[in-house]
Design a protein around this motif. Sequence first.
Motif, mmCIF file in Angstrom:
data_model
loop_
_atom_site.group_PDB
_atom_site.id
_atom_site.type_symbol
_atom_site.label_atom_id
_atom_site.label_comp_id
_atom_site.label_asym_id
_atom_site.label_seq_id
_atom_site.Cartn_x
_atom_site.Cartn_y
_atom_site.Cartn_z
ATOM 1 N N PHE A 304 0.819 -1.202 0.000
ATOM 2 C CA PHE A 304 0.000 0.000 0.000
ATOM 3 C C PHE A 304 0.860 1.262 0.000
ATOM 4 C CE2 PHE A 304 -2.259 3.453 2.115
ATOM 5 C CZ PHE A 304 -3.243 3.652 1.155
ATOM 6 N N MET A 308 0.538 4.260 -2.567
ATOM 7 C CA MET A 308 0.180 5.568 -2.024
ATOM 8 C C MET A 308 1.238 6.612 -2.395
ATOM 9 S SD MET A 308 -0.124 6.422 2.051
ATOM 10 C CE MET A 308 1.611 6.689 2.477
ATOM 11 N N SER A 363 -5.376 11.534 -2.254
ATOM 12 C CA SER A 363 -5.761 10.766 -1.054
ATOM 13 C C SER A 363 -6.991 9.917 -1.321
ATOM 14 C CB SER A 363 -6.047 11.704 0.121
ATOM 15 O OG SER A 363 -4.844 12.223 0.623
ATOM 16 N N ARG A 367 -7.029 5.851 -1.067
ATOM 17 C CA ARG A 367 -7.947 5.123 -0.173
ATOM 18 C C ARG A 367 -8.611 3.941 -0.874
ATOM 19 N NH1 ARG A 367 -9.377 10.025 2.013
ATOM 20 N NH2 ARG A 367 -11.122 10.280 0.594
ATOM 21 N N LEU A 370 -6.811 0.752 -0.437
ATOM 22 C CA LEU A 370 -6.758 0.118 0.888
ATOM 23 C C LEU A 370 -7.729 -1.051 0.879
ATOM 24 C CD1 LEU A 370 -6.864 3.033 3.471
ATOM 25 C CD2 LEU A 370 -5.135 1.258 3.344
ATOM 26 N N LYS B 567 -2.072 5.744 8.226
ATOM 27 C CA LYS B 567 -3.064 5.592 9.296
ATOM 28 C C LYS B 567 -4.267 6.499 9.063
ATOM 29 C CE LYS B 567 -0.188 3.953 13.039
ATOM 30 N NZ LYS B 567 0.801 4.446 13.999
ATOM 31 N N LEU B 569 -5.394 7.615 6.208
ATOM 32 C CA LEU B 569 -6.219 7.085 5.119
ATOM 33 C C LEU B 569 -7.059 5.905 5.605
ATOM 34 C CD1 LEU B 569 -3.722 7.193 2.092
ATOM 35 C CD2 LEU B 569 -5.643 8.713 2.529
ATOM 36 N N GLU B 570 -6.460 5.081 6.446
ATOM 37 C CA GLU B 570 -7.219 3.933 6.976
ATOM 38 C C GLU B 570 -8.401 4.410 7.808
ATOM 39 O OE1 GLU B 570 -4.062 1.866 8.928
ATOM 40 O OE2 GLU B 570 -3.630 0.605 7.179
ATOM 41 N N GLN B 572 -9.913 7.295 7.525
ATOM 42 C CA GLN B 572 -10.916 7.865 6.621
ATOM 43 C C GLN B 572 -11.701 6.760 5.926
ATOM 44 O OE1 GLN B 572 -8.235 10.165 4.257
ATOM 45 N NE2 GLN B 572 -8.574 12.053 5.416
ATOM 46 N N LYS B 573 -10.987 5.706 5.562
ATOM 47 C CA LYS B 573 -11.647 4.587 4.881
ATOM 48 C C LYS B 573 -12.675 3.956 5.820
ATOM 49 C CE LYS B 573 -11.455 1.167 1.599
ATOM 50 N NZ LYS B 573 -11.316 1.291 0.147
ATOM 51 N N LYS B 576 -15.630 5.956 5.894
ATOM 52 C CA LYS B 576 -16.375 5.800 4.651
ATOM 53 C C LYS B 576 -17.176 4.513 4.660
ATOM 54 C CE LYS B 576 -15.756 6.096 -0.156
ATOM 55 N NZ LYS B 576 -14.923 5.675 -1.267
#
Lengths: 371, 602
Positions: A304, A308, A363, A367, A370, B567, B569-570, B572-573, B576
Amino acid sequence: MKTTKGLYIHIPFCASKCAYCDFFSVSQDTETMENYVNALVKEIKDSSLMHSNDIVDTIYIGGGTPSVLPLYLLERIVNALNKYYHLDLSEFTMEANPSSLFSPQSVKELGIDRLSLGVQSLDDRLLKLIGRRHDSNEAILTLERCGSVFSKLSADLMIGLPTQLIDDVEKSVSTIASLVNHVSVYMLKLSDSVPMAKNILKGAYSLPDDDTFADFYDRTYDLLKQSGFKRYEISNFAKPGYESKHNLKYWHREEYIGLGPAAHGFVNGVRYVNPSDIKSYVAGKNYGNRLAEQIVVAKEDAIFEKIMLALRLPEGLDINAFNNEFQIDFCARYRDVISSLKGILKVKSGRAYIEEDKLLLESAVAREFLI
Amino acid sequence: MDARQDKIRNFCIVAHIDHGKSTLADRIIETTGAVSNRDMKEQLLDSMDIERERGITIKLTPVRMFYNHHGEEYTLNLIDTPGHVDFTYEVSRSLAACEGAILIVDATQGIEAQTLTNAYLAIDNNLEIIPVINKIDLLSADPDSCKKEIEEVIGLDASDAPLVSAKEGINIDEVIKQVIDKLPPPSGNPDAPLRALIFDSAYDNYKGAICNVRIVDGSVKAGDKIKMMASGKTFDCTEVGVFSPNMLAVPVLQAGDVGYIAASIKNVKDTAVGDTITLAESGASEPLPGYKKVLPMVFAGIYPADGSKYNDLREALEKLNLNDAALLFEPETSGALGYGFRAGFLGLLHMEVIEERLEREFDLDLVTTAPSVSYKVKKLNGEMITVDNPSHLPNPAEIDEILEPVVAASIYTPPEYVGSIMDLCQEKRGVFITLTYLDSSRVKIDYRIPLAEIIYDFFDALKSRTRGYASLEYELDGYNADDLVKLDFLLNGDPCDALSLIVHRDKAYARGRRIAERLKEAIPRQMFEIPIQAAIGSKIIARETVKALRKDVLAKCYGGDITRKKKLLEKQKEGKKRMRQFGSVSIPSEAFMSILKFDEND
């Protein structure tokens, strides 16, 4: 086998704290700085034992404000690096502020060949608002003075400052574009603890909305393009050949050694961060690769990170190299993600990259990768 | 006459909301000493938190008390009744379990909508009624005109009505004495085969589903094999008892008694309110009159906000269902919301209570679709189908007509609001029936109104137009055909099933526009532009656009930022994930609620 690495040194001193900054720094006094540099020299020495097989080809002295260090302390650091590390430098950067009194010539004589100046803006009203110590005149003078000594000169600019208008952005950008060959453009983002965030909460002023940010950025990019700059990372623009080799290592997910309190490093697949307490650092406790907090990056995380970071670059990810490194098939593994990002992410000629006009969605795109 | 039954009085208390029903019940219980002061909680009978907060009674809790009068000990059974229009049938069964009722009238307010409804319900069930004037401690109390109103409007003799203050405990003994003197004792046949009326049921973790019963004829004890007369199911009675007010086992329940029967019944659905319990062998031939299967009126999709909580939601619904047979639910799948349930409720309040209990007692975050009624759809091929989920409405080309449930609504109001109420009813497609002046300050307006209009926002609009003075009663009154259409909402070109509504064609345009605007506000900007369209069939009637996001970026990402950024982004995911994924569009849960919002301007 010899490997090349970058080396980052953190100088946690500033003449004063800026209103937007949450970087780790303390204000200076000569004794502290001397003790600090002594400890740093010790860390350079100790850490070098672990890097006897490494060649350091880029060094970046950042902060804080490294230029607040007296020349003799700076020299001590550089000497230690030369003494203990195997250097084969293609780039040696130091950050500096337009307000600090230092001699570009002397700095250059230490072997530092690239200077990054924290200009931020050329609008005096905004400079005052964000708590910078310099004004636009001082900034321009410093840029000219440094430009005559350093062939590689960079300036930081901030967009999206409270009350900033697009005219301010245009003025700062066009002036700076004529004085440097590298510009880093940062969109102001505040963590809750900094003074500016508190002022915003109090309602003293507000930050521009995302569309205004995007307008500022697009305008900045246009002007820099017109002046011969190329965007090589979301926030970084350079004339060809003047890209920061050290910073590119971060985005290429290459390894770097981090020295000094609060410095981060990435060595042998391990990300580590040094404790930020200067007292302990000076006392020789809890520093360096051996004692710092460490995160062994698991394969999934490495995958990742790679994506990223690569997405920040206009040329994006080299799919073949990625597949070889991780022994997976990028296009198969992310088929659904790729198809859902049609129009934003492009997969073409062995590379996966964000479309030029969509890079500010980095970003959001990341995401999607992920799991 | 049976000397044992002569010493029993079974009664309930009926009143308009806030006229002091629960408080008077508490005072009576206190006075008879059934509960020590120490254990007395405010309004003891309302045992659920939600009931206490909202001041309404949903679950019925009977209490057995003793009282000495003229040197004799009497057994008094007080059966509380639910105080809301959603639960009318349950009220009627509670009343059927009694011989008499106390009718409370607030001395400061006089007769109100539910005073009348409940008084008539009691009269319909042949109950003897004792009027009681409450809140006489208040300065604005006017007991005389209150009495007059009772006599004129309801036609009850109120000359002896006790003047009480339940709050201050004034004159409570007089109420109890009148209960004994004026209400008839039960008169069932103790030697006939058992007939016990189920007026409520509850689930006990150890004893199974418990039937709260009134023994009309015969007797029942542990060890008897009992039979539910409506379903024909038989069970072995494991325990009988009374409410004192906690469950207390007794050797036998006999004619005239109020108590409970436990029989290791696993499903509360087997203890239907209104059903008659008899003995499995040589039982009664005829059940008690009045059994009716309770049908839900309002339907909505209930989905977990976090799709992975589907099983938790199912378990929670099953648990609530143990105590609430009126709650119906079945699994349903939505393109937008994933796996969830279509649930049927007695009314909007019932729906709100269930939602609140799911969120509070089971800690679930829910997404609820707009409540709908159950339509009957006549197809061109002659087939008649029932549709309680708008997205299941057949293709218009196959539909002959759509029939919607209509209610007979009675609105009670001071005369000055008649005009605006009639306007409202007209806007809501109501058909005027009649207008009755109850007295100089009170008018009853009768309308036939589509239930769908009532559940949408009628009640809120009524309250706002009459400053809260009007009250509403309604009951189902058949089906009517009307020009109904399905209003769909398309996100990014795809119809989102969870947002579909069935509305009258004349209102479709305004509703479609308004909801599209609300969706635009509720859906965050995303990487792509999101067109929102309201459509009837293939015809687009409104369009809004959520502009594409231009910036979602971390400006700086150097060596020290990489782990932190990952972290972030995780996180935020994760945030979501709480949104619903509909094709490439992420929809926050609130968006589904946005179409429910009441707006006078709609």
